[in-house]
Write a protein that holds these residues in place. Structure first.
Motif, mmCIF file in Angstrom:
data_model
loop_
_atom_site.group_PDB
_atom_site.id
_atom_site.type_symbol
_atom_site.label_atom_id
_atom_site.label_comp_id
_atom_site.label_asym_id
_atom_site.label_seq_id
_atom_site.Cartn_x
_atom_site.Cartn_y
_atom_site.Cartn_z
ATOM 1 N N ALA A 337 117.504 35.004 -10.549
ATOM 2 C CA ALA A 337 116.643 33.819 -10.488
ATOM 3 C C ALA A 337 115.731 33.879 -9.269
ATOM 4 O O ALA A 337 114.567 33.456 -9.337
ATOM 5 C CB ALA A 337 117.504 32.555 -10.456
ATOM 6 N N ALA A 338 116.225 34.411 -8.144
ATOM 7 C CA ALA A 338 115.398 34.530 -6.938
ATOM 8 C C ALA A 338 114.298 35.565 -7.129
ATOM 9 O O ALA A 338 113.147 35.348 -6.723
ATOM 10 C CB ALA A 338 116.276 34.895 -5.749
ATOM 11 N N VAL A 339 114.622 36.692 -7.742
ATOM 12 C CA VAL A 339 113.613 37.726 -8.003
ATOM 13 C C VAL A 339 112.542 37.191 -8.957
ATOM 14 O O VAL A 339 111.338 37.440 -8.783
ATOM 15 C CB VAL A 339 114.286 38.997 -8.572
ATOM 16 N N GLU A 388 126.052 45.398 -1.072
ATOM 17 C CA GLU A 388 126.216 44.978 -2.464
ATOM 18 C C GLU A 388 125.006 44.176 -2.940
ATOM 19 O O GLU A 388 124.484 44.401 -4.048
ATOM 20 C CB GLU A 388 127.489 44.148 -2.593
ATOM 21 N N LEU A 389 124.539 43.266 -2.110
ATOM 22 C CA LEU A 389 123.382 42.461 -2.486
ATOM 23 C C LEU A 389 122.126 43.311 -2.582
ATOM 24 O O LEU A 389 121.294 43.115 -3.484
ATOM 25 C CB LEU A 389 123.189 41.338 -1.459
ATOM 26 N N ARG A 390 121.970 44.249 -1.661
ATOM 27 C CA ARG A 390 120.817 45.154 -1.691
ATOM 28 C C ARG A 390 120.802 45.955 -2.988
ATOM 29 O O ARG A 390 119.736 46.204 -3.567
ATOM 30 C CB ARG A 390 120.883 46.089 -0.484
ATOM 31 N N GLY A 391 121.981 46.348 -3.452
ATOM 32 C CA GLY A 391 122.057 47.082 -4.710
ATOM 33 C C GLY A 391 121.576 46.250 -5.886
ATOM 34 O O GLY A 391 120.849 46.749 -6.757
ATOM 35 N N GLU A 397 114.625 44.798 -9.108
ATOM 36 C CA GLU A 397 113.213 44.987 -8.775
ATOM 37 C C GLU A 397 112.665 46.335 -9.264
ATOM 38 O O GLU A 397 111.484 46.616 -9.092
ATOM 39 C CB GLU A 397 113.010 44.870 -7.266
ATOM 40 N N HIS A 398 113.512 47.145 -9.879
ATOM 41 C CA HIS A 398 113.064 48.456 -10.346
ATOM 42 C C HIS A 398 112.017 48.281 -11.445
ATOM 43 O O HIS A 398 112.107 47.385 -12.278
ATOM 44 C CB HIS A 398 114.249 49.253 -10.886
ATOM 45 N N SER A 399 111.044 49.160 -11.423
ATOM 46 C CA SER A 399 109.911 49.027 -12.349
ATOM 47 C C SER A 399 110.327 49.139 -13.815
ATOM 48 O O SER A 399 109.636 48.647 -14.709
ATOM 49 C CB SER A 399 108.840 50.074 -12.034
ATOM 50 N N ASP A 400 111.452 49.806 -14.072
ATOM 51 C CA ASP A 400 111.896 49.971 -15.456
ATOM 52 C C ASP A 400 112.687 48.783 -15.978
ATOM 53 O O ASP A 400 113.031 48.726 -17.156
ATOM 54 C CB ASP A 400 112.777 51.232 -15.577
ATOM 55 N N VAL A 401 112.982 47.831 -15.078
ATOM 56 C CA VAL A 401 113.766 46.672 -15.499
ATOM 57 C C VAL A 401 112.830 45.546 -15.907
ATOM 58 O O VAL A 401 111.943 45.132 -15.151
ATOM 59 C CB VAL A 401 114.677 46.195 -14.341
ATOM 60 N N LYS A 402 112.994 45.061 -17.120
ATOM 61 C CA LYS A 402 112.164 43.962 -17.632
ATOM 62 C C LYS A 402 112.956 42.660 -17.514
ATOM 63 O O LYS A 402 114.023 42.514 -18.096
ATOM 64 C CB LYS A 402 111.796 44.201 -19.111
ATOM 65 N N LEU A 403 112.441 41.755 -16.712
ATOM 66 C CA LEU A 403 113.125 40.492 -16.493
ATOM 67 C C LEU A 403 112.546 39.398 -17.383
ATOM 68 O O LEU A 403 111.330 39.288 -17.532
ATOM 69 C CB LEU A 403 112.980 40.055 -15.024
#
Length: 405
Positions: A337-339, A388-391, A397-403
């Motif tokens: 939700a934050a991203v 863990e949170l950074r992971g 935020e990876h470009s291949d991930v569609k949110l």
């Protein structure tokens, strides 16, 4: 999301070098040695900035003071008594000094008398590490039998009153003293640690202030300081009550989503915002943290990411601090939700696209058990949480991930 780390100053056993090795991008700090109500001078702010900018050997750290936590609101302001008007003007002047120093995000809270409250500061976990805990039976034993607050027994259900009496009888003098010290610990890093006499005196002064009156005082404060912050380009962010329910007969007014919605409506300027603390708010089962981030995210200026395990199904009950990904809050859903909120800000052309967050608290693990850092603020436990949170952030935020929007 910008990765930050809380630092209590030169006396902190977790050093600037440790922060740097943890891979943080910015620092959260405060001038804890300055009593609430006094002005933060430009010189004192500059001194703290210089301390953060240098490693132990004097070489540049590359780190900067980016978030204030906290610029404390005095008890006089909360009660509107004594020197509250001069304290209010001092608060505004401190905001001006922080703006001149290039620090834009200021966290604070409006909790009366006590800041966060725990009954155990180093509760042993099954794996041998330790964390902080709030035991409702112990707290009732403190309130009824140690503090002996008038009317305390009527504040708890009958079964809890009986359990507290039985628990108190099992405590030796050392445990009773330790419990009193833990509950009255005061502000973390502060010069002020309250005695039982101090607590009783404060409680007496609050007897005529109910939740409605305290909320009016809070909004009076905001009507003065939020426009100043807005004009200076600052972002104020109110931290929730911890725990998020009434204690010691004191009103608590920042415990739920509706409390925050009312806060933003009362003084409706972008500078008047939220520190969304997943650990504090997560101690109540009826707080939906990912949903709060989605619905209130426009005004979330700072994130505390930690987790707690609620030990009962009751809205008000015992809990203990858990692994950052191991408690009752769905941390992946909250970070998602934050991203998503950051993507909306970027599309809207906002300056504050990147929301600063810190791994709030942490379990004492490995060498933390010998270091004896500020309660809740170990080195390794927070490093684990940050990793863990950074992971999660990196994956989302990876470009291949569609949110989903």
């Amino acid at each position: 999301m910008r990765q930050t780390w809380r630092w209590f100053g030169p006396h902190d056993t977790v050093s600037v070098d440790d922060m740097l090795q943890a891979g943080v991008q910015g620092v959260v700090s405060a001038l804890h040695h300055i009593p609430a109500g006094e002005v933060w001078s430009l010189a004192e702010i500059a001194k703290r900035k210089t301390q953060i900018a240098r490693m132990n050997d004097g070489s540049p750290s590359g780190l900067a003071w980016e978030v204030v936590e906290s610029l404390p609101v005095s008890e006089d302001i909360k009660k509107q008594c004594g020197q509250w008007r001069s304290h209010l003007e001092n608060y505004k002047l401190s905001l001006h000094h922080l703006a001149q120093s290039g620090i834009e995000v200021i966290c604070y809270n409006f909790m009366p008398v006590l800041d966060w409250t725990r009954t155990d500061l180093s509760w042993r976990l099954p794996h041998g590490g330790s964390g902080m805990r709030f035991d409702f039976v112990d707290f009732a034993a403190f309130d009824i039998h140690i503090l002996q607050r008038p009317g305390a027994a009527e504040s708890f259900p009958d079964d809890l009153v009986r359990a507290a009496a039985a628990r108190f009888e099992t405590m030796d003098d050392a445990r009773r003293q330790q419990l009193a010290t833990n509950v009255a610990y005061g502000l973390p890093g502060s010069v002020e640690h309250l005695t039982l006499g101090d607590v009783r005196a404060h409680l007496a002064e609050y007897r005529q202030i109910d939740a409605g009156q305290l909320r009016r005082h809070f909004y009076d404060f905001l009507e003065e300081v939020a426009p100043v912050a807005q004009g200076l380009g600052l972002r104020l962010c109110c931290h929730p009550d911890d725990p998020p329910y009434p204690l010691l007969g004191l009103p608590r007014i920042m415990s739920t989503e509706s409390d925050y919605a009312a806060l933003m409506s009362a003084v409706d300027v972008p500078a008047n915002g939220i520190t969304l603390c997943s650990g504090s708010l997560g101690a109540r089962a009826d707080n939906d943290l990912p949903g709060m981030m989605r619905r209130l995210g426009d005004r979330v200026h700072f994130l505390h990411l930690r987790n707690v395990h609620r030990e009962t199904a009751a809205v008000f009950g015992s809990f203990h601090e858990a692994d950052h990904l191991g408690g009752d809050t769905d941390m992946v859903a909250l970070v998602l939700a934050a991203v998503q909120e950051e993507r909306r800000r970027r599309a809207a052309g906002r300056r504050d696209v990147s929301i600063p967050f810190r791994p709030d608290h942490g379990l004492d693990l490995l060498d933390d058990l010998k270091r004896k850092a500020q309660p809740g603020y170990p080195a390794i436990g927070r490093l684990r949480g940050l990793a863990e949170l950074r992971g999660i952030v990196t994956a989302l935020e990876h470009s291949d991930v569609k949110l989903a929007a």
